[in-house]
Design a protein around this motif. Structure first.
Motif, mmCIF file in Angstrom:
data_model
loop_
_atom_site.group_PDB
_atom_site.id
_atom_site.type_symbol
_atom_site.label_atom_id
_atom_site.label_comp_id
_atom_site.label_asym_id
_atom_site.label_seq_id
_atom_site.Cartn_x
_atom_site.Cartn_y
_atom_site.Cartn_z
ATOM 1 N N SER A 22 -17.521 -5.215 3.224
ATOM 2 C CA SER A 22 -17.513 -5.914 4.513
ATOM 3 C C SER A 22 -16.188 -6.629 4.788
ATOM 4 N N TYR A 23 -15.186 -6.403 3.931
ATOM 5 C CA TYR A 23 -13.899 -7.081 4.087
ATOM 6 C C TYR A 23 -13.188 -6.598 5.345
ATOM 7 N N ASN A 24 -12.744 -7.516 6.147
ATOM 8 C CA ASN A 24 -11.930 -7.228 7.323
ATOM 9 C C ASN A 24 -10.594 -7.920 7.140
ATOM 10 N N PRO A 25 -9.520 -7.144 6.983
ATOM 11 C CA PRO A 25 -8.211 -7.760 6.756
ATOM 12 C C PRO A 25 -7.807 -8.668 7.914
ATOM 13 N N ARG A 26 -7.128 -9.726 7.562
ATOM 14 C CA ARG A 26 -6.571 -10.641 8.550
ATOM 15 C C ARG A 26 -5.114 -10.265 8.772
ATOM 16 N N PRO A 27 -4.559 -10.655 9.920
ATOM 17 C CA PRO A 27 -3.138 -10.388 10.130
ATOM 18 C C PRO A 27 -2.320 -10.986 8.981
ATOM 19 N N GLY A 28 -1.423 -10.212 8.447
ATOM 20 C CA GLY A 28 -0.579 -10.683 7.355
ATOM 21 C C GLY A 28 -1.102 -10.364 5.972
ATOM 22 N N ASP A 29 -2.373 -9.943 5.859
ATOM 23 C CA ASP A 29 -2.922 -9.626 4.541
ATOM 24 C C ASP A 29 -2.142 -8.504 3.856
ATOM 25 N N HIS A 30 -1.699 -7.510 4.628
ATOM 26 C CA HIS A 30 -0.999 -6.381 4.019
ATOM 27 C C HIS A 30 0.381 -6.776 3.494
ATOM 28 N N ASN A 31 0.890 -7.915 3.924
ATOM 29 C CA ASN A 31 2.189 -8.399 3.442
ATOM 30 C C ASN A 31 2.066 -9.524 2.415
ATOM 31 N N ALA A 32 0.847 -9.850 2.027
ATOM 32 C CA ALA A 32 0.651 -10.945 1.080
ATOM 33 C C ALA A 32 1.282 -10.588 -0.267
ATOM 34 N N PRO A 33 1.998 -11.518 -0.876
ATOM 35 C CA PRO A 33 2.627 -11.204 -2.165
ATOM 36 C C PRO A 33 1.577 -11.034 -3.258
ATOM 37 N N LEU A 34 1.875 -10.120 -4.173
ATOM 38 C CA LEU A 34 0.998 -9.916 -5.321
ATOM 39 C C LEU A 34 1.238 -11.012 -6.345
ATOM 40 N N PRO A 35 0.215 -11.368 -7.093
ATOM 41 C CA PRO A 35 0.459 -12.249 -8.237
ATOM 42 C C PRO A 35 1.449 -11.561 -9.180
ATOM 43 N N SER A 36 2.263 -12.336 -9.863
ATOM 44 C CA SER A 36 3.336 -11.795 -10.702
ATOM 45 C C SER A 36 2.846 -10.763 -11.714
ATOM 46 N N ALA A 37 1.768 -11.061 -12.416
ATOM 47 C CA ALA A 37 1.266 -10.131 -13.426
ATOM 48 C C ALA A 37 0.828 -8.821 -12.779
ATOM 49 N N MET A 38 0.208 -8.899 -11.622
ATOM 50 C CA MET A 38 -0.222 -7.682 -10.921
ATOM 51 C C MET A 38 0.991 -6.887 -10.438
ATOM 52 N N ALA A 39 2.017 -7.559 -9.980
ATOM 53 C CA ALA A 39 3.234 -6.865 -9.540
ATOM 54 C C ALA A 39 3.874 -6.112 -10.696
ATOM 55 N N VAL A 40 3.895 -6.713 -11.879
ATOM 56 C CA VAL A 40 4.454 -6.045 -13.060
ATOM 57 C C VAL A 40 3.598 -4.835 -13.427
ATOM 58 N N LYS A 41 2.283 -4.996 -13.428
ATOM 59 C CA LYS A 41 1.395 -3.881 -13.756
ATOM 60 C C LYS A 41 1.556 -2.736 -12.761
ATOM 61 N N LEU A 42 1.667 -3.064 -11.486
ATOM 62 C CA LEU A 42 1.832 -2.041 -10.463
ATOM 63 C C LEU A 42 3.160 -1.307 -10.636
ATOM 64 N N ALA A 43 4.226 -2.047 -10.898
ATOM 65 C CA ALA A 43 5.534 -1.425 -11.105
ATOM 66 C C ALA A 43 5.516 -0.522 -12.337
ATOM 67 N N ALA A 44 4.867 -0.958 -13.406
ATOM 68 C CA ALA A 44 4.778 -0.143 -14.615
ATOM 69 C C ALA A 44 3.968 1.121 -14.346
ATOM 70 N N TRP A 45 2.898 1.005 -13.593
ATOM 71 C CA TRP A 45 2.100 2.172 -13.246
ATOM 72 C C TRP A 45 2.916 3.160 -12.415
#
Length: 92
Positions: A22-45
């Motif tokens: 039921s999640y409805n994104p709010r304006p700006g959600d797609h640009n929200a920064p990732l938490p640092s650990a998640m950003a590292v995991k995503l980059a490694a993936w």
């Protein structure tokens, strides 16, 4: 820590699933920064995916009889470096 029963875990999982569905994104959600650990995991993936794609492309190139020199030039290195890096994976 409190031990939870299987029923408690299932109920909580259902709550998360309902919230997700039921999640409805709010304006700006797609640009929200990732938490640092998640950003590292995503980059490694992403790096792992790119490395697999590159290794597959090198294998395909070698199967098409591209020389190691040509492969090396294509990836920005020497033919010898390309052979050392990817040579054990390819059969040609």
């Amino acid at each position: 820590m409190t031990r939870r029963s299987i029923d408690d875990i299932k109920a909580r999982a259902n709550e998360f699933a309902d919230a997700f569905e039921s999640y409805n994104p709010r304006p700006g959600d797609h640009n929200a920064p990732l938490p640092s650990a998640m950003a590292v995991k995503l980059a490694a993936w992403r790096r792992d995916v790119a490395e697999r794609e590159l290794a597959d492309a090198v294998q395909a190139a070698r199967e098409q009889r591209l020389s190691w020199r040509e492969v090396g030039e294509a990836i920005g290195t020497t033919g010898e470096a390309a052979r050392q890096r990817y040579g054990t994976r390819v059969t040609s």
